[in-house]
Design a protein around this motif. Structure first.
Motif, short mmCIF file in Angstrom:
data_model
loop_
_atom_site.label_atom_id
_atom_site.label_comp_id
_atom_site.label_asym_id
_atom_site.label_seq_id
_atom_site.Cartn_x
_atom_site.Cartn_y
_atom_site.Cartn_z
N LEU A 93 42.98 27.36 64.17
CA LEU A 93 42.11 26.17 64.13
C LEU A 93 41.82 25.68 65.54
CD1 LEU A 93 43.73 24.24 61.17
CD2 LEU A 93 41.70 25.67 61.14
N GLY A 146 40.07 26.27 46.14
CA GLY A 146 38.64 26.48 45.88
C GLY A 146 38.21 27.89 46.25
N ARG A 193 34.30 29.81 52.92
CA ARG A 193 33.48 28.65 53.26
C ARG A 193 34.12 27.94 54.44
NH1 ARG A 193 29.39 27.51 49.76
NH2 ARG A 193 29.47 28.52 47.71
N VAL A 194 33.29 27.51 55.36
CA VAL A 194 33.78 26.83 56.56
C VAL A 194 33.41 25.35 56.45
CG1 VAL A 194 33.81 26.80 59.06
CG2 VAL A 194 33.34 28.93 57.85
N ARG A 195 34.42 24.50 56.50
CA ARG A 195 34.15 23.06 56.46
C ARG A 195 34.47 22.48 57.83
NH1 ARG A 195 36.85 24.36 51.55
NH2 ARG A 195 35.29 24.51 49.90
N HIS A 196 33.97 21.31 58.08
CA HIS A 196 34.14 20.72 59.41
C HIS A 196 34.73 19.33 59.28
CE1 HIS A 196 31.57 24.02 60.78
NE2 HIS A 196 30.90 23.80 59.68
N TYR A 197 35.81 19.10 60.00
CA TYR A 197 36.49 17.81 59.94
C TYR A 197 36.59 17.21 61.32
CZ TYR A 197 37.83 19.63 55.41
OH TYR A 197 37.79 20.16 54.16
N ILE A 220 37.52 19.80 64.01
CA ILE A 220 38.27 20.98 63.57
C ILE A 220 37.40 21.72 62.56
CG2 ILE A 220 40.40 21.81 62.55
CD1 ILE A 220 41.18 20.19 64.83
N HIS A 244 30.36 29.99 61.42
CA HIS A 244 30.12 30.58 60.10
C HIS A 244 29.86 32.08 60.18
CE1 HIS A 244 29.50 26.76 57.64
NE2 HIS A 244 29.68 26.34 58.86
N PHE A 262 37.11 24.51 59.76
CA PHE A 262 38.16 24.89 58.82
C PHE A 262 37.68 25.95 57.84
CE2 PHE A 262 41.82 24.17 56.25
CZ PHE A 262 42.71 23.51 57.07
N MET A 307 38.00 28.56 54.92
CA MET A 307 38.94 28.75 53.81
C MET A 307 38.44 29.86 52.89
SD MET A 307 39.98 24.94 52.71
CE MET A 307 41.01 25.44 51.33
#
Ligand code: SF4
Ligand code: SF4
Lengths: 231, 341
Positions: A9, A118, A51-55, A66, A16, A68, A70
């Protein structure tokens, strides 16, 4: 053997590329196709394994983005497999990869309810459940050069934020990296014992912002022109 | 969770059918109100079979690939869904044999009838148990991961079955005091069990976006979901209702599902209701149907955390504990990132 991914991370830039490379490879792989719905329309959607998420973590100015990614964690205690009534979902004893037999799945969605991460998505076109295969058709392919016998996402990552290897072998690169960097699994409290591990972002001092000079008049004019011209 | 009609009908109708079967066996075992006559037994068992069949047929409606449905019986060693299928399928031949025996011999009190009736009832009760465990075994959905779920399925199924049988009795003007008493007790028990459940799920759960991502050094918030429009995950898991709406639905459950049927049955003790008695089970079905809708829509899968939807939509939760009150109603159309400024 317990094959899995280690995701850094700290270095993931959120491009992506892994998700796209995954989609490209798997769209013609063992659980192909990965159907897209309305791909060129108003509301594009479709099946993805990764899937890439963004925090954002922390408060400004001590905040950090970050990214993320998954995908399936190939859990040791894969409840998605135990709940499957048809036996379509299974975990390979030899390397721990969790797969869905497309010829047996009846599309009841139950396994996706059981997965906390997920990782499973139903393909409405084929009516079957699809998920990350850890590129099982690449990593054992004797036709490929040895260095390419890795999941597509790992090869595609420009930041080398993804490592692939055997997490059972204490001296493998992945195991050593997890040890050195304090890698962790997601939601350990659910006791799925995921194989994939995440390396935490390194702690760096915050970049000072209070000593930044106020923008000069010329810069203000330039920014204003930029805004006007863009419209 | 997505409150699809298929699963609502499956649990509602098959649960009531199995409940009715169990009550029929109970009534004949103990000669409650003189037991059922063979004809009434036949009618009740046929009704139970119809209800179970409606449930089973609608359950196959939510399969994306029904041609493989026959495989669903194979993994009964590990899967509660497979076990439910196995016991539901075992139920049919036993119940139909019972039906045939009572119909052709016109006896429902001889030992063969009693054995067959009780065997059907046991299979029915076991199936309800499996049905409850399908939901209760999922650690990913806190609102379901509780022994209260199979317990609720039991009392609600039995309450529906008893209400049905009591109202049939009322319509036929048979002796009905004890039967109505049984139905009233089950309705009361169901109302209490549901209340326990509703208070239980109102408590916040331990998993947050911080523990889900492992980023414990500070507050974590979602910047971008990474996809422009909905995915399988958002369609399947992100349904929720506002706490206010949940409370309103619960009032409907209590009034329509429990109070009206109980009131009608109690009235039937004193006044001949005739055909009006059918309103009691009808109202119970509607109210408990709403209860089933709530059961699904209030269940929040942990994957919602990754989409930034912390337990905001949890009903009865103190507003200060809700993570992000604005997330209660996600916009129907997400703005694509290229249009964001
Ligand atoms: S991540 Fe989900 S799909 Fe993958 S093994 Fe674990 S529970 Fe199953
Ligand atoms: S959707 Fe397919 S793989 Fe998943 S539980 Fe149902 S039958 Fe098994």
């Amino acid at each position: 053997m317990r094959l899995g991914l280690v995701i850094d991370l700290d270095t993931c830039v959120g491009c992506h590329a892994c998700a796209t490379a995954c989609k490209e490879w798997n769209a013609s792989s063992i659980t192909a196709p990965l159907t897209d719905y309305d791909p060129y329309g108003q509301e594009p959607s479709g099946v993805w394994f990764n899937r890439v998420r963004h925090y954002e973590v922390g408060e400004y100015p001590n905040n950090k983005t970050i990214n993320f990614p998954m995908s399936c964690m190939h859990c040791e205690n894969a409840e998605c497999v135990t709940v499957c009534p048809t036996g379509a979902s299974y975990k390979r004893p030899e390397d721990g990869i969790v797969l869905v037999d497309q010829d047996k799945c009846m599309g009841c969605n139950y396994c996706s309810w059981a997965c906390p991460y997920g990782a499973r998505e139903l393909d409405h076109e084929s009516g079957t459940m699809k998920k990350c295969t850890l590129c099982v058709d690449r990593i054992y392919d004797q036709e490929l050069p040895v260095e390419e016998r890795q999941p597509a996402c790992v090869l595609a990552c420009p930041a080398h934020a993804r490592l692939f290897g055997d997490l059972d072998d204490a001296e493998s690169t992945v195991s050593r990296t997890v040890r050195d960097r304090g890698g962790y699994a997601l939601m350990p409290e659910l006791n799925y014992n995921p194989t994939n591990q995440y390396l935490p972002p390194r702690v760096r001092p915050a970049i000072a912002t209070n000593d930044l000079a106020r923008p000069s008049l010329a810069r203000k004019v330039k920014e204003w022109v930029n805004r006007v011209v863009e419209r | 969770m997505n409150p699809s009609l298929a699963v609502i009908f499956l649990t509602l109708f098959s649960g009531s059918g199995f409940g009715l079967m169990a009550i029929v066996a109970l009534v004949n075992d103990f000669h409650i109100d003189g037991g059922l006559s063979p004809l009434r037994t036949v009618v009740a068992v046929v009704l139970a079979l119809i209800l179970v069949t409606i449930g089973m047929v609608s359950s196959t409606a939510h399969l994306a690939n029904p041609k493989n449905a026959w495989r669903a019986f194979t993994r009964w060693r590990t899967s509660w869904l497979a076990r439910e299928g196995v016991f539901a399928v075992l139920f049919y031949p036993v119940a139909i044999t019972y039906l045939g025996w009572v119909f052709f011999t016109n006896k429902d009190q001889d030992s063969v009838a009693l054995v067959l009736g009780n065997a059907s009832a046991v299979l029915a009760l076991v199936t309800i148990f499996c049905q409850g465990m399908i939901y209760a075994c999922l650690r990913t959905i806190r609102q379901w991961h509780t022994p209260l779920v199979p317990a609720n399925f039991y009392v609600l199924g039995l309450a529906l079955g008893a209400t049905l049988l009591a109202s049939i009795r009322l319509m036929l003007a048979g002796p009905d005091r004890t039967l109505i008493g049984i139905a009233l007790s089950f309705l009361l028990a169901a109302a209490i069990m549901k209340a326990i459940y509703y208070f239980w799920i109102g408590r916040p759960s331990g998993t947050t976006l911080q523990t889900a991502t492992g980023l414990s050094r500070g507050k974590v918030r979602l910047l971008d979901q990474g996809h422009t429009f909905g995915t399988f995950l958002t369609r399947e898991f992100s349904n929720s209702i506002t706490p206010i709406a949940a409370v309103r639905f619960k009032v409907v459950v209590y009034v329509v599902g429990f109070m009206i049927p109980a009131g009608l049955l109690a009235l039937g003790l004193y006044e001949p209701l005739g055909i009006l008695a059918i309103l009691a089970p009808l109202s119970a079905f509607i109210g408990i149907g709403v209860e089933r809708y709530l059961f699904f829509v209030e269940a929040q899968h942990v994957v919602n955390l990754y989409h930034g939807r912390a337990p905001a939509s949890m009903p009865m939760m103190h507003p200060n504990l809700r993570a992000n009150p604005t997330a209660e109603q996600p916009p129907r159309r997400l703005v694509p990132s290229y249009q964001k400024r």
